[in-house]
Design an enzyme around this catalytic site. Structure first.
Site, PDB file in Angstrom:
ATOM      1  CB  CYS A 114     202.930 122.291  10.907  1.00 46.08           C
ATOM      2  SG  CYS A 114     201.686 123.266  10.079  1.00 46.08           S
ATOM      3  CG  HIS A 251     203.400 123.570  14.926  1.00 44.72           C
ATOM      4  ND1 HIS A 251     203.846 124.649  14.193  1.00 44.72           N
ATOM      5  CD2 HIS A 251     202.181 123.237  14.422  1.00 44.72           C
ATOM      6  CE1 HIS A 251     202.931 124.944  13.274  1.00 44.72           C
ATOM      7  NE2 HIS A 251     201.915 124.112  13.394  1.00 44.72           N
ATOM      8  CG  ASN A 281     200.045 126.928  12.011  1.00 46.68           C
ATOM      9  OD1 ASN A 281     201.238 126.829  11.698  1.00 46.68           O
ATOM     10  ND2 ASN A 281     199.213 125.907  11.992  1.00 46.68           N
TER      11      ASN A 281
HETATM   12  N1  COA Z   1     185.063 133.265  13.556  1.00 44.09           N
HETATM   13  C1  COA Z   1     183.858 133.059  14.089  1.00 44.09           C
HETATM   14  N2  COA Z   1     183.246 131.866  14.075  1.00 44.09           N
HETATM   15  C2  COA Z   1     183.902 130.847  13.500  1.00 44.09           C
HETATM   16  C3  COA Z   1     185.164 130.993  12.918  1.00 44.09           C
HETATM   17  C4  COA Z   1     185.750 132.257  12.968  1.00 44.09           C
HETATM   18  N3  COA Z   1     186.959 132.506  12.451  1.00 44.09           N
HETATM   19  N4  COA Z   1     185.550 129.788  12.439  1.00 44.09           N
HETATM   20  C5  COA Z   1     184.574 128.914  12.699  1.00 44.09           C
HETATM   21  N5  COA Z   1     183.561 129.549  13.340  1.00 44.09           N
HETATM   22  C6  COA Z   1     182.319 128.995  13.813  1.00 44.09           C
HETATM   23  C7  COA Z   1     181.985 127.691  13.143  1.00 44.09           C
HETATM   24  O1  COA Z   1     181.358 127.932  11.894  1.00 44.09           O
HETATM   25  C8  COA Z   1     181.066 127.043  14.163  1.00 44.09           C
HETATM   26  O2  COA Z   1     179.797 127.613  13.998  1.00 44.09           O
HETATM   27  P1  COA Z   1     178.496 126.659  14.002  1.00 44.09           P
HETATM   28  O3  COA Z   1     178.519 126.012  15.351  1.00 44.09           O
HETATM   29  O4  COA Z   1     177.390 127.631  13.809  1.00 44.09           O
HETATM   30  O5  COA Z   1     178.707 125.709  12.879  1.00 44.09           O
HETATM   31  C9  COA Z   1     181.609 127.551  15.493  1.00 44.09           C
HETATM   32  O6  COA Z   1     182.441 128.679  15.184  1.00 44.09           O
HETATM   33  C10 COA Z   1     182.423 126.547  16.250  1.00 44.09           C
HETATM   34  O7  COA Z   1     183.330 125.982  15.369  1.00 44.09           O
HETATM   35  P2  COA Z   1     184.200 124.781  15.822  1.00 44.09           P
HETATM   36  O8  COA Z   1     184.859 124.217  14.615  1.00 44.09           O
HETATM   37  O9  COA Z   1     183.419 123.889  16.736  1.00 44.09           O
HETATM   38  O10 COA Z   1     185.293 125.523  16.723  1.00 44.09           O
HETATM   39  P3  COA Z   1     186.444 124.866  17.515  1.00 44.09           P
HETATM   40  O11 COA Z   1     186.265 125.120  18.957  1.00 44.09           O
HETATM   41  O12 COA Z   1     186.771 123.457  17.098  1.00 44.09           O
HETATM   42  O13 COA Z   1     187.696 125.762  17.044  1.00 44.09           O
HETATM   43  C11 COA Z   1     189.565 125.681  15.563  1.00 44.09           C
HETATM   44  C12 COA Z   1     188.062 125.759  15.672  1.00 44.09           C
HETATM   45  C13 COA Z   1     189.936 125.646  14.090  1.00 44.09           C
HETATM   46  C14 COA Z   1     190.182 126.896  16.225  1.00 44.09           C
HETATM   47  C15 COA Z   1     190.058 124.399  16.298  1.00 44.09           C
HETATM   48  O14 COA Z   1     189.313 123.282  15.880  1.00 44.09           O
HETATM   49  C16 COA Z   1     191.514 124.131  16.037  1.00 44.09           C
HETATM   50  O15 COA Z   1     192.366 124.923  16.430  1.00 44.09           O
HETATM   51  N6  COA Z   1     191.868 122.990  15.429  1.00 44.09           N
HETATM   52  C17 COA Z   1     193.256 122.698  15.126  1.00 44.09           C
HETATM   53  C18 COA Z   1     193.665 123.456  13.899  1.00 44.09           C
HETATM   54  C19 COA Z   1     195.142 123.446  13.662  1.00 44.09           C
HETATM   55  O16 COA Z   1     195.910 123.511  14.581  1.00 44.09           O
HETATM   56  N7  COA Z   1     195.520 123.396  12.384  1.00 44.09           N
HETATM   57  C20 COA Z   1     196.869 123.461  11.969  1.00 44.09           C
HETATM   58  C21 COA Z   1     197.531 122.157  12.136  1.00 44.09           C
HETATM   59  S1  COA Z   1     199.257 122.285  11.817  1.00 44.09           S
END
Ligand code: COA
Length: 324
Positions: A114, A251, A281
């Site tokens: 990215c 980004h 993204n």
């Molecule tokens: N829909 C519904 N629930 C979802 C889900 C979705 N698409 N994806 C994950 N969950 C669930 C998980 O399974 C978890 O459930 P559990 O508590 O029963 O295990 C719950 O939601 C919370 O997940 P969590 O990982 O704690 O959420 P979060 O607040 O960290 O958000 C992201 C997840 C991925 C949105 C966040 O971590 C993020 O944006 N990270 C950066 C990713 C990124 O930018 N990547 C590209 C880099 S270039």
């Protein structure tokens, strides 16, 4: 020494819009979960014929028209992508033929995930500054949908496809346009938090290994820290206050990451250009698509100082300061 500036931009996004509602019919998710966690409302997904090279060529053609530069004048073509059409040749060589860039041009791909566009921009700028090249096309293009596990709700809702491009050439006389500076880096030991484990020459070659895997929470924390640090570093290196930057193009991975950066840098969120809600993204394509949209929307005017800041798998990070 000739000052080089961004003299044109263009972008291409597939016509197929996939909303969060559509995603909830593919995996167990909801519009509410995706919007609150990421700010994404919809993304564009490429058709079978819309390859990375196809999207890159469309974005580059639009940028050439915008710049008023002919393909024959280009002597440097760099594409940032981690989703090339083929392992070889480089997607840049495919795009060269598609848009009529001559054989005198150096054509190659860069993979910094990215952060790829920021890496490619810095590379092009250094090559132009050497005096051995005159006009560059720099593209960020991705067909990420090809590396998505459509059963994995933790990743599939986040990404989209598209391409953006800029033309860099000698700054027109009388304009203030020029590159100010750039900083690139990568954090050792962080590769495992965001990767495609298979598909390369590594022995890991199961079907599942073809897809993106991610430890979202860890990526989130590292991303905020890296983007904040590199933005501060580049501003300090050039004695520029955050307040002097007219537009920040981050980004576009997650609205919450962008909000956090705005808060840490103490820059009003209105100064950031944000389109993650419409495209998700798009990795290396995200900054050049946003830059093109910002220019066309009148958010960037002649003389404006613009900060591009990114992070990505690696983990890589980078920032570039450009005056338009
Ligand atoms: N829909 C519904 N629930 C979802 C889900 C979705 N698409 N994806 C994950 N969950 C669930 C998980 O399974 C978890 O459930 P559990 O508590 O029963 O295990 C719950 O939601 C919370 O997940 P969590 O990982 O704690 O959420 P979060 O607040 O960290 O958000 C992201 C997840 C991925 C949105 C966040 O971590 C993020 O944006 N990270 C950066 C990713 C990124 O930018 N990547 C590209 C880099 S270039």
């Amino acid at each position: 020494m000739t000052a080089h500036a961004i003299i044109g931009s263009g972008s291409f996004t597939p016509t197929r819009v996939v909303t969060n509602e559509d995603m909830s019919r593919i995996v167990d998710t909801s519009d509410e979960w995706i919007v609150t966690r990421t700010g994404i409302r919809e993304r564009r997904l490429a058709s079978e014929t819309e390859s990375t090279s196809y999207m890159a060529a469309a974005a580059a053609s639009a940028a050439l028209i915008d710049a008023g530069v002919k393909a024959e004048q280009i002597d440097l073509l760099i594409i940032a992508t981690f989703t090339p059409d083929l392992p070889m040749p480089a997607t840049a060589c495919l795009v060269q033929t598609m848009i009529g860039i001559p054989s005198k041009a150096a054509c190659f791909d860069i993979n910094a995930a990215c952060t790829g566009f920021v890496y490619a921009l810095d590379t092009a700028w250094a090559m132009l500054a050497s005096g051995r090249y005159q006009h560059a096309v720099v593209i960020g293009a991705e067909k990420i949908s090809s590396l998505i596990n459509w059963n994995d709700r933790t990743t599939c809702v986040l990404f989209g496809d598209g391409a953006g491009a800029v033309v860099i050439g000698p700054a027109p006389s009388g304009s203030t346009g020029r590159f100010i500076g750039s900083k690139l880096g990568a954090i050792p030991g962080t590769s495992a938090v965001l990767m495609v484990p298979g598909g390369g020459s590594s022995p890991v070659q199961t079907d599942a290994a073809r897809f993106i895997t991610m430890k979202g929470k860890e990526v989130f924390k590292l991303a905020v820290r890296a983007m904040d640090d590199v933005a501060r570093d580049i501003l300090a290196a050039h004695g520029i206050a955050a307040d002097d930057v007219a537009c920040i193009i981050p980004h576009q991975a997650n609205r919450r990451i962008i909000d956090a950066i705005a808060q840490y840098l103490e820059v009003p969120i209105e100064r950031f250009f944000i389109n993650v809600d419409r495209y998700g993204n798009t990795s290396a394509a995200s900054i050049p698509i946003a830059l093109d949209e910002a220019r066309r929307a009148g958010r960037i005017k002649s003389g404006d100082l613009v900060l591009l800041v990114a992070f990505g798998a690696g983990l890589t990070y980078g920032a570039t300061l450009v005056r338009f």
